[in-house]
Design an enzyme around this catalytic site. Structure first.
Site, PDB file in Angstrom:
ATOM      1  N   GLU A 174       0.819  -1.218   0.000  1.00 49.67           N
ATOM      2  CA  GLU A 174       0.000   0.000   0.000  1.00 49.67           C
ATOM      3  C   GLU A 174       0.851   1.265   0.000  1.00 49.67           C
ATOM      4  O   GLU A 174       0.797   2.050   0.948  1.00 49.67           O
ATOM      5  CB  GLU A 174      -0.890   0.022   1.250  1.00 49.67           C
ATOM      6  CG  GLU A 174      -1.845  -1.129   1.344  1.00 49.67           C
ATOM      7  CD  GLU A 174      -2.616  -1.155   2.657  1.00 49.67           C
ATOM      8  OE1 GLU A 174      -3.750  -1.645   2.659  1.00 49.67           O
ATOM      9  OE2 GLU A 174      -2.070  -0.690   3.688  1.00 49.67           O
ATOM     10  N   CYS A 197      -0.201  33.041  12.225  1.00 49.70           N
ATOM     11  CA  CYS A 197      -0.005  33.761  13.468  1.00 49.70           C
ATOM     12  C   CYS A 197       0.444  32.790  14.534  1.00 49.70           C
ATOM     13  O   CYS A 197      -0.300  32.488  15.468  1.00 49.70           O
ATOM     14  CB  CYS A 197      -1.319  34.439  13.846  1.00 49.70           C
ATOM     15  SG  CYS A 197      -1.037  35.797  14.919  1.00 49.70           S
TER      16      CYS A 197
HETATM   17  N1  LLP Z   1      -1.428   1.794   4.518  1.00 54.91           N
HETATM   18  C1  LLP Z   1      -1.876   2.168   5.726  1.00 54.91           C
HETATM   19  C2  LLP Z   1      -2.792   1.295   6.457  1.00 54.91           C
HETATM   20  C3  LLP Z   1      -1.471   3.391   6.263  1.00 54.91           C
HETATM   21  O1  LLP Z   1      -1.906   3.758   7.458  1.00 54.91           O
HETATM   22  C4  LLP Z   1      -0.611   4.221   5.517  1.00 54.91           C
HETATM   23  C5  LLP Z   1      -0.172   5.518   6.049  1.00 54.91           C
HETATM   24  C6  LLP Z   1      -0.185   3.793   4.259  1.00 54.91           C
HETATM   25  C7  LLP Z   1      -0.605   2.560   3.791  1.00 54.91           C
HETATM   26  C8  LLP Z   1       0.700   4.625   3.372  1.00 54.91           C
HETATM   27  O2  LLP Z   1       1.935   4.876   3.924  1.00 54.91           O
HETATM   28  P1  LLP Z   1       3.059   5.591   3.031  1.00 54.91           P
HETATM   29  O3  LLP Z   1       3.433   4.642   1.923  1.00 54.91           O
HETATM   30  O4  LLP Z   1       2.541   6.864   2.507  1.00 54.91           O
HETATM   31  O5  LLP Z   1       4.150   5.772   4.004  1.00 54.91           O
HETATM   32  N2  LLP Z   1       1.052  12.237   7.525  1.00 54.91           N
HETATM   33  C9  LLP Z   1       2.276  11.476   7.726  1.00 54.91           C
HETATM   34  C10 LLP Z   1       2.151  10.067   7.204  1.00 54.91           C
HETATM   35  C11 LLP Z   1       1.011   9.301   7.827  1.00 54.91           C
HETATM   36  C12 LLP Z   1       0.882   7.923   7.249  1.00 54.91           C
HETATM   37  C13 LLP Z   1      -0.344   7.256   7.734  1.00 54.91           C
HETATM   38  N3  LLP Z   1      -0.579   5.966   7.171  1.00 54.91           N
HETATM   39  C14 LLP Z   1       3.428  12.211   7.076  1.00 54.91           C
HETATM   40  O6  LLP Z   1       3.212  13.264   6.474  1.00 54.91           O
HETATM   41  O7  LLP Z   1       4.575  11.774   7.175  1.00 54.91           O
END
Ligand code: LLP
Length: 440
Positions: A299, A370
Site C-alpha cells: 500500500e 499567526c
Molecule cells: N497503509 C496504511 C494502512 C497506512 O496507514 C498508511 C499511512 C499507508 C498505507 C501509506 O503509507 P506511506 O506509503 O505513505 O508511508 N502524515 C504522515 C504520514 C502518515 C501515514 C499514515 N498511514 C506524514 O506526512 O509523514
C-alpha cells in the site's frame, strides 16, 4: 556555517524527475516554467509532475508483477486524494486504499472501480460502512471487534457477503518519527497479537456468516528508509498464520511506508527494492514454516506522489534580527504544509526564478500564520532573497495538500498538473466564499 553552493544539480534527487533549469534560469517542471505557472495561477501553488506519478505507480505495479507472487498494489490515497491523481493511478491498474468516507467518495468520484477499493480506518462509522457496502467495495480491512459486528449486521441486512482482511498489530518497531510508527504493540491500529487478541479476531471473523476472511494486514510505519522491519514483521505474521491455520488466508497485505528523499543526502530504496524485500520476506517466512505462500499486497502512498509535487510560495517580508538570524516569510505555511511542524520534517527549498544560482545566504523560512511554530525550514540555505522571489519546496506531493487546513482563514492552494509543456489546473484555489460556505 559553511556556505557551500546549492544549485539545481544538487537538488535533482528531491525535485520531480522532469525538473530542469530553462534558458531563462527558471525552474521548469513537466516542461512548464514555474515562474509562469505562479504568475498565472497565483501562490501558494502546488505543481505536480504528472508523469512522475504515473512512473512511480508503474514501477510498483511492474515490480510486484515480476515477483510472481500475485497480489495488488494499493495506492494509499491519504497521501494525496486529488481526483486527477486518483484517476491517473487507477488507470495504471492500481487499487486504492481509503481511510474514511471522504476518501471513499474521492475514489468513487475519480472513477476508481469500487471493487478495487480497500476500506481502512480504526473507527469506521456506521454511515461509512454503509457507504462502502452501498458502493460495493472489494475489501474492508477490519480493525476491531466492533467493526466485525457492525459489518456483519449491515451485510446480513443486505444479504451480502463481504471480503475482509484483518488488521493485525505485529509488535515490531519501525525506525521513523514516533508519530508515524504504527507496527509497535502500543498502537491504536489493529488487533494486537498480545494475549490472544488477534487469535480471537480470526476465530470471530471465521464464525461470522456474512464475512469472508481473505487474509491479514499489517502496516508498520511511514517514511521508512530501512526495510529490515519487513522481514521481522513477516516472520511474526507467518508464525501467527501457522497458529491459526492458513485456511482462507490467501492474502498478506504488508502495508505501505516506503520513504522518499526530502533532502539530497538521503537515498531511499527504489520501488523495485521495496517490493523485492517485502514480497521476498513473505515468501521466505511462509516457506520456512511450510505454509502455502499467500498473495502479497502493498500500500504505497508517499512513494507514488511525494517526489512528484512541489509547493511554490511568494516571498514577502524579509526581516533581519541583528546578530541572530534573518527571517523570510512566504504567503503560505502550516495551513498548506504541516509536516515540518508535526514531524520535524526538513525540506530543501530553492528559488524558482534563479534555479541555478548559488546559495550564499541562510534564512529561517517561515509562513504567514499567526504562530511562532509556523516554520517551513529552520535553516534554509538559499541565494540572497528579494521580496517577490518565488520559493519552491520540493517533495511536497504527499501529505501536503491532503493535510491542508484553513487556519487563520487561509484558502487552500490551487493544484496544477504539468506534463509535456502543458499545465492543467486540476483544483482551483479556494475562495473566501468556499472557506465560509458552511457558516449559518
Ligand atoms: N497503509 C496504511 C494502512 C497506512 O496507514 C498508511 C499511512 C499507508 C498505507 C501509506 O503509507 P506511506 O506509503 O505513505 O508511508 N502524515 C504522515 C504520514 C502518515 C501515514 C499514515 N498511514 C506524514 O506526512 O509523514
Amino acid at each position: 556555517m559553511l556556505a557551500s553552493p546549492v544549485v539545481l544539480s544538487d537538488l535533482q534527487s528531491v525535485l520531480p524527475p522532469s525538473a530542469r533549469v530553462n534558458a531563462r534560469g527558471h525552474l521548469e517542471i513537466g516542461g512548464c516554467d514555474a515562474v509562469d505557472l505562479a504568475a498565472e495561477h497565483g501562490t501558494p501553488l502546488v505543481v505536480y509532475d504528472a508523469a512522475s506519478i504515473r512512473d512511480q505507480a508503474r514501477a510498483f505495479r511492474d515490480a510486484l508483477a515480476a515477483t510472481g507472487v500475485g497480489g495488488e498494489v494499493v495506492y494509499a490515497s491519504k497521501a494525496y486524494f486529488g481526483r486527477a491523481a486518483l484517476a491517473l493511478i487507477a488507470a495504471e491498474g492500481l487499487a486504492v486504499d481509503v481511510a474514511s468516507g471522504g476518501e471513499l467518495a474521492a475514489a468513487l468520484r475519480a472513477g476508481v472501480p469500487a471493487e478495487r477499493v480497500h476500506v481502512h480506518g480504526n473507527n469506521k462509522g456506521p454511515e461509512e460502512i454503509a457507504a462502502a457496502l452501498d458502493a460495493g467495495v472489494g475489501t474492508v480491512v477490519v480493525d476491531n471487534h466492533h467493526e466485525l459486528d457492525e459489518l456483519e449486521r449491515q451485510c446480513s441486512g443486505r444479504g451480502h457477503t463481504q471480503d475482509i482482511l484483518l488488521r493485525i498489530t505485529p509488535g515490531v518497531q519501525a525506525e521513523t518519527h514516533h508519530r508515524i510508527a504504527t507496527g509497535q504493540v502500543d498502537s491504536k491500529f489493529g488487533f494486537p497479537l498480545a494475549q490472544g487478541a488477534a487469535h480471537a479476531a480470526v476465530r470471530h471473523a471465521r464464525e461470522t456468516p456474512h464475512l469472508r476472511l481473505r487474509g491479514l494486514h499489517v502496516h508498520l510505519g511511514s517514511q521508512l528508509m530501512d526495510l529490515d522491519v519487513f522481514p521481522a514483521a513477516a516472520d511474526v505474521m507467518a508464525r501467527f498464520v501457522a497458529e491459526v491455520g492458513p485456511d482462507g488466508l490467501d492474502v498478506m497485505d504488508m502495508g505501505g511506508g516506503l520513504g522518499i528523499a526530502y533532502t539530497p543526502d538521503r537515498r531511499p530504496p527504489s520501488p523495485g527494492t521495496f517490493v523485492d524485500v517485502v514480497a521476498g520476506a513473505v515468501v521466505d517466512a511462509w516457506t520456512a514454516r511450510g505454509l502455502p505462500v499467500p498473495r502479497v499486497t502493498i500500500e504505497p502512498g508517499r512513494a507514488i506522489v511525494g517526489r512528484a509535487g512541489v509547493h511554490l510560495y511568494r516571498v514577502g517580508a524579509i526581516k533581519d534580527v541583528p546578530g541572530v538570524r534573518t527571517y523570510a516569510a512566504v504567503d503560505g505555511g502550516m495551513s498548506d504544509l504541516l509536516r515540518p511542524m508535526l514531524y520535524d520534517a526538513v525540506y530543501s527549498p530553492l528559488v524558482a526564478g534563479r534555479a541555478d544560482a548559488e546559495a550564499t545566504a541562510h534564512y529561517r523560512l517561515v509562513g504567514k500564520h499567526c504562530e511562532t511554530g509556523d516554520v517551513l525550514v529552520d535553516d534554509a540555505h538559499l541565494p540572497q532573497l528579494e521580496r517577490g522571489d518565488l520559493v519552491c519546496m520540493p517533495a511536497t506531493g504527499a501529505y501536503g495538500v491532503s493535510m491542508a487546513s484553513n487556519y487563520n482563514g487561509q484558502p487552500r492552494p490551487a493544484v496544477v498538473f504539468a506534463e509535456d509543456g502543458r499545465a492543467r489546473l486540476v483544483t482551483r484555489r479556494e475562495t473566501l466564499d468556499d472557506v465560509f460556505a458552511r457558516e449559518l
